[in-house]
Design a protein around this motif. Structure first.
Motif, PDB file in Angstrom:
ATOM      1  N   GLY A  58     -25.534   2.586  -1.489  1.00 41.46           N
ATOM      2  CA  GLY A  58     -25.956   2.722  -2.878  1.00 41.46           C
ATOM      3  C   GLY A  58     -26.127   4.166  -3.284  1.00 41.46           C
ATOM      4  N   GLY A  59     -25.840   5.163  -2.391  1.00 39.37           N
ATOM      5  CA  GLY A  59     -26.003   6.559  -2.766  1.00 39.37           C
ATOM      6  C   GLY A  59     -24.986   7.003  -3.782  1.00 39.37           C
ATOM      7  N   ILE A  60     -23.841   6.268  -3.840  1.00 43.33           N
ATOM      8  CA  ILE A  60     -22.813   6.651  -4.810  1.00 43.33           C
ATOM      9  C   ILE A  60     -22.924   5.796  -6.065  1.00 43.33           C
ATOM     10  N   GLY A  70     -25.416  12.515   1.001  1.00 42.43           N
ATOM     11  CA  GLY A  70     -24.286  13.229   0.426  1.00 42.43           C
ATOM     12  C   GLY A  70     -24.403  13.402  -1.076  1.00 42.43           C
ATOM     13  N   ARG A  71     -25.012  12.424  -1.772  1.00 42.06           N
ATOM     14  CA  ARG A  71     -25.129  12.532  -3.229  1.00 42.06           C
ATOM     15  C   ARG A  71     -26.029  13.692  -3.627  1.00 42.06           C
ATOM     16  N   ALA A  72     -27.116  13.928  -2.870  1.00 35.28           N
ATOM     17  CA  ALA A  72     -28.022  15.036  -3.175  1.00 35.28           C
ATOM     18  C   ALA A  72     -27.324  16.377  -2.964  1.00 35.28           C
ATOM     19  N   VAL A  73     -26.519  16.457  -1.887  1.00 33.01           N
ATOM     20  CA  VAL A  73     -25.751  17.691  -1.647  1.00 33.01           C
ATOM     21  C   VAL A  73     -24.736  17.897  -2.765  1.00 33.01           C
ATOM     22  N   TYR A  74     -24.093  16.814  -3.183  1.00 30.22           N
ATOM     23  CA  TYR A  74     -23.127  16.860  -4.290  1.00 30.22           C
ATOM     24  C   TYR A  74     -23.774  17.424  -5.559  1.00 30.22           C
ATOM     25  N   PHE A  97     -16.099  12.570  -0.530  1.00 30.91           N
ATOM     26  CA  PHE A  97     -17.074  11.810   0.255  1.00 30.91           C
ATOM     27  C   PHE A  97     -16.369  11.068   1.381  1.00 30.91           C
ATOM     28  N   ALA A  98     -17.105  10.848   2.476  1.00 31.70           N
ATOM     29  CA  ALA A  98     -16.602  10.042   3.585  1.00 31.70           C
ATOM     30  C   ALA A  98     -17.717   9.105   4.037  1.00 31.70           C
ATOM     31  N   SER A  99     -17.347   7.863   4.368  1.00 26.83           N
ATOM     32  CA  SER A  99     -18.376   6.920   4.808  1.00 26.83           C
ATOM     33  C   SER A  99     -17.755   5.698   5.449  1.00 26.83           C
ATOM     34  N   GLY A 100     -18.519   5.119   6.370  1.00 31.11           N
ATOM     35  CA  GLY A 100     -18.141   3.820   6.931  1.00 31.11           C
ATOM     36  C   GLY A 100     -18.566   2.703   5.991  1.00 31.11           C
ATOM     37  N   TYR A 101     -19.633   2.928   5.226  1.00 42.77           N
ATOM     38  CA  TYR A 101     -20.077   2.026   4.170  1.00 42.77           C
ATOM     39  C   TYR A 101     -21.014   2.815   3.279  1.00 42.77           C
ATOM     40  N   SER A 102     -21.313   2.266   2.133  1.00 43.28           N
ATOM     41  CA  SER A 102     -22.212   2.921   1.190  1.00 43.28           C
ATOM     42  C   SER A 102     -23.471   2.080   1.024  1.00 43.28           C
ATOM     43  N   LEU A 147     -16.600  18.292   2.280  1.00 38.43           N
ATOM     44  CA  LEU A 147     -16.353  16.944   2.774  1.00 38.43           C
ATOM     45  C   LEU A 147     -17.700  16.405   3.273  1.00 38.43           C
ATOM     46  N   LEU A 148     -18.299  15.495   2.520  1.00 34.44           N
ATOM     47  CA  LEU A 148     -19.683  15.073   2.747  1.00 34.44           C
ATOM     48  C   LEU A 148     -19.755  13.615   3.184  1.00 34.44           C
ATOM     49  N   ASP A 149     -20.502  13.380   4.275  1.00 34.62           N
ATOM     50  CA  ASP A 149     -20.810  11.994   4.639  1.00 34.62           C
ATOM     51  C   ASP A 149     -21.811  11.452   3.610  1.00 34.62           C
ATOM     52  N   VAL A 150     -21.639  10.178   3.212  1.00 35.28           N
ATOM     53  CA  VAL A 150     -22.494   9.598   2.173  1.00 35.28           C
ATOM     54  C   VAL A 150     -23.939   9.483   2.668  1.00 35.28           C
ATOM     55  N   VAL A 151     -24.101   8.990   3.905  1.00 34.29           N
ATOM     56  CA  VAL A 151     -25.442   8.757   4.445  1.00 34.29           C
ATOM     57  C   VAL A 151     -25.700   9.758   5.561  1.00 34.29           C
ATOM     58  N   MET A 152     -26.691  10.644   5.356  1.00 31.91           N
ATOM     59  CA  MET A 152     -27.076  11.641   6.355  1.00 31.91           C
ATOM     60  C   MET A 152     -28.597  11.758   6.397  1.00 31.91           C
ATOM     61  N   PRO A 153     -29.151  12.229   7.502  1.00 32.27           N
ATOM     62  CA  PRO A 153     -30.598  12.437   7.568  1.00 32.27           C
ATOM     63  C   PRO A 153     -31.057  13.504   6.565  1.00 32.27           C
ATOM     64  N   LYS A 154     -32.337  13.422   6.215  1.00 31.87           N
ATOM     65  CA  LYS A 154     -33.007  14.392   5.339  1.00 31.87           C
ATOM     66  C   LYS A 154     -32.505  14.308   3.910  1.00 31.87           C
ATOM     67  N   LEU A 155     -31.238  14.647   3.691  1.00 36.72           N
ATOM     68  CA  LEU A 155     -30.650  14.518   2.357  1.00 36.72           C
ATOM     69  C   LEU A 155     -29.287  13.845   2.478  1.00 36.72           C
TER      70      LEU A 155
END
Length: 719
Positions: free
Chosen positions: A685-687, A660-664, A678-683, A650-658
């Motif tokens: 553009g990572g998805i 969610g898309r990079a982890v995916y 994925f989980a997010s309050g907004y995107s 269960l990955l947050d879309v926007v996280m520090p360093k890397l």
């Protein structure tokens, strides 16, 4: 056309002289030949009469046929003269007439061919005269039976020959000098003619260029869209171009008479007068840049009373002595440009506010997630207690806050979209009953849909929100009743339409139109209706986010929205959505299963500690084993250490360093069978561009409720 110019040369003079000699011979020779012929016929001298007639015919032939060429005609003329002279010698002896013929022959030779030819002819004449003289003397001596007295006749012969030669030579010398002087004069005159011709050509060229320059200037000034004008140093108009009629409604004559080039607010004249004085002072100082200009942005009045925004560029005019004599100005209508600048400013302002709203909404969603998550768990444990109702109020407030955040995200265009092919007329029809209840019985309600309406690719829920927001606004604008009309239609916006309506873009669209007959808006209000938190309603009756939310949703769908309104008449909103170019697909509704727990292991990665804690608590309560990570790099490390045990990430879309898309991507490469959510309050553009999910990816929107996260996790694990 240019006049042909022929230089006068000695050869051309000789040509004309030859023509004149020939025609003189034709005229006088004809008379002389006729008289001689009559006389000779009477004397039965038919041979000489025939000879004279033949010579006359020959002279007449070459005189009337100039195409034979100069040389042939001149030699023929000399030959005829010599033939006549010889005939005179033969038949009549040496006489004054024969001398005259010989003299004429030599002079003609010198005139027509030069002194050398003249000397040659003189030698021939002397030879002819001498031959005829001694032949005659010898014949007479024979007739008398006496011996020829050579000594006695020699002195007489020499005297006549020398006298004749002297006269001819003197004449030839004089003629030669005259011809040379004539030739020199002709060369000088030709040179003068050439110089004069050159000066005339230069003058004609200058005149032609001046005429062309005047014509170009006339075409420029009369066809330019900008007003070109001049004044003297007193500010009085001296010229104004015809463009003044198109731009301001005045004819050039009216503008000249009334001094209307700068007519507008009173301060215009003061600004212009002050600038002119400064320019003249600069001119007087001798430090003025000759290429300088001044630019003013002034408001001018149209004949119909409207105001025009203009940009005026002026320069000082100078005379040949570099003294200032007036002002040249160019006035350009920049009303449309200013409107575009205002639209750009408005768009930039909306974009800036959108970024701010999106950032606030994202952070607020994380806070709401914590409040809602722990609130739901506390609510479950508070059944039968007095705090149960209080917790319901807390969760109700959290739900309302969630709705507010959704509106902020829609305005900022950072809301996650669930796109599907849809028929806009069906969306309107499905909401018709709800709209009828919302607007009340005092408002007439009409729906019109164009047959053959094309489909769109959009988020159905978002457009239901758009429709409800616009209908509620229409209801509030008609407190005393009126008519609400919703129309759907196809439209093509071409270049000509877009040139007039600068907000538009060319293309094929499906149009949603919501029109009311309410109180309407003035222009100032209309310009701010899409600003966030701008409202005309009373305090407490509106958030000011309704139309800004509509604006954000439309723009997120790559659409256009335009409002037209007139105070006391009503308002019409038109939404233009890109037309679907392929056949509309149909989606099957899926039955929502009740939330269930499980015993699987879940990797939970979120940089917000509160969100991470509440999500872990919810998942633990449903039986799941939860491994947590605080950022993208930490999530990859935890996954690599427990790859065989982890069933879902269960990955947050926007996280520090890397993110969610990079982890995916890392998990998909290392263990493709692991489920991802994925989980997010907004995107951002990572998805997917514009925050639209790629097909096959799952997204959990924050703030989510307990049942929602459990259902999404279970569905992802069972997929």
């Amino acid at each position: 056309m240019r006049e042909a110019t022929t230089n006068i040369t000695l050869e051309s003079v000789r040509e004309r002289l030859l023509n004149n000699i020939l025609w003189v011979l034709v005229f006088f020779g004809g008379i002389a030949t006729a008289i001689a012929a009559i006389t000779q016929i009477k004397e039965e001298q038919y041979l000489i009469a025939t000879l004279y007639a033949a010579c006359y015919i020959l002279i007449f032939g070459i005189a009337s046929n100039p195409s034979l060429g100069y040389t042939i005609r001149a030699f023929t003329c000399l030959f005829v003269s010599y033939a006549v002279a010889l005939s005179e010698f033969y038949f009549y002896g040496i006489s004054e007439l024969s001398y005259a013929f010989m003299y004429t022959l030599v002079i003609f030779s010198g005139l027509l061919f030069g002194i050398r030819m003249g000397l040659g002819s003189l030698a021939l004449v002397i030879l002819s005269i001498s031959t005829r003289y001694w032949t005659g003397m010898y014949t007479k001596s024979l007739q008398r039976g006496e011996a020829l007295d050579v000594t006695g006749h020699l002195l007489s012969w020499l005297s006549s020959i020398l006298t004749f030669s002297f006269l001819i030579l003197l004449t030839l010398v004089v003629l030669t000098l005259m011809l040379r002087l004539l030739g020199r004069s002709l060369r000088d005159s030709n040179r003068l003619v050439e110089e004069l011709k050159h000066e005339i050509d230069k003058h004609k060229k200058t005149q032609r260029e001046l005429a062309e320059s005047k014509e170009h200037y006339r075409l420029l000034t009369e066809n330019a869209h900008d007003i070109i004008w001049t004044t003297d140093l007193n500010g009085d108009m001296t010229y104004i171009s015809p463009a003044v009629e198109h731009m301001r409604g005045y004819t050039p004559e009216e503008a000249m008479a009334g001094g209307l080039a700068l007519s507008g607010p009173p301060e215009n004249a003061e600004i212009f007068a002050k600038a002119l004085q400064e320019e003249l002072a600069l001119e007087a100082s001798g430090k003025a840049d000759p290429d300088r200009s001044r630019t003013f942005k002034l408001k001018l009045f149209h004949r119909n009373g409207s105001t025009i925004d203009t940009e005026i560029v002026t320069v000082i005019l100078h005379n040949d002595d570099s003294e200032p004599i007036g002002v040249l100005g160019v006035t350009r209508d920049i009303t449309d440009r200013k409107q575009l600048e205002e639209q750009l400013y408005q768009a930039q302002k909306m974009e800036a506010v959108g970024h701010l709203a999106g950032g606030v909404a994202h952070d607020f969603n994380n806070l709401l997630q914590v409040i809602q998550g722990y609130g739901e768990m506390a609510l479950e444990e508070s059944k039968g207690r007095t705090s149960h109702d209080d917790l319901k109020q807390v969760l109700g407030a959290a739900d309302r806050a969630t709705t507010l955040v959704r509106q902020l995200l829609a305005f900022s265009r950072k809301q996650i979209l669930t796109l599907e092919d849809m028929d806009l007329s069906i969306v309107v029809s499905d909401l018709a009953k709800m709209i009828r209840r919302v607007i009340g019985a005092h408002i007439a309600f009409n729906i019109h849909s164009e047959p053959g309406l094309k489909s769109i690719h959009a988020d159905k829920g978002q457009f239901e929100q758009i429709l409800m927001n616009l209908c509620v606004n229409a209801r509030d604008a008609m407190p005393n009743g009126g008519t609400l009309t919703i129309e759907t239609s196809n439209a093509k916006l071409d270049d000509s339409f877009c040139n007039i309506n600068t907000w538009a873009r060319p293309g094929h669209y499906v149009v949603l139109s919501v029109a009311d007959t309410g109180i309407g808006m003035d222009e100032e209000t209309r310009r701010h209706i899409f600003d966030p938190f701008f409202t005309t309603k009373e305090v407490g009756k509106g958030t000011g986010l309704g139309l800004s939310t509509v604006f954000g949703i439309v723009r997120q769908h790559d659409g256009l929205i335009h409002a037209s309104s007139e105070a006391g008449v009503g308002t019409t909103f038109r939404i233009y959505l890109p037309m679907l170019t392929r056949e509309m697909s149909t989606a099957q509704e899926e039955e929502i299963a009740p939330p269930q727990g499980g015993a699987e292991t879940i990797l939970l990665a979120d940089d917000d500690e509160g969100v991470r804690s509440v999500a872990k608590a919810i998942l633990h309560s449903a039986g799941y084993t939860v491994l947590t990570a605080v950022d993208g790099e930490n999530a990859i490390r935890v996954f690599d250490e427990n790859a065989d045990e982890i069933d879902l990430a269960l990955l947050d879309v926007v996280m520090p360093k890397l993110g969610g898309r990079a982890v995916y991507d890392h998990i998909r490469e290392a263990r493709p069978k692991t489920s991802i959510l994925f989980a997010s309050g907004y995107s951002t553009g990572g998805i997917h561009t514009d925050f639209i999910l790629d097909e096959g990816m799952r997204l959990l929107l924050k703030p989510y409720q307990r049942d929602t996260i459990l259902r999404e996790v279970r569905d992802a694990l069972d997929a």
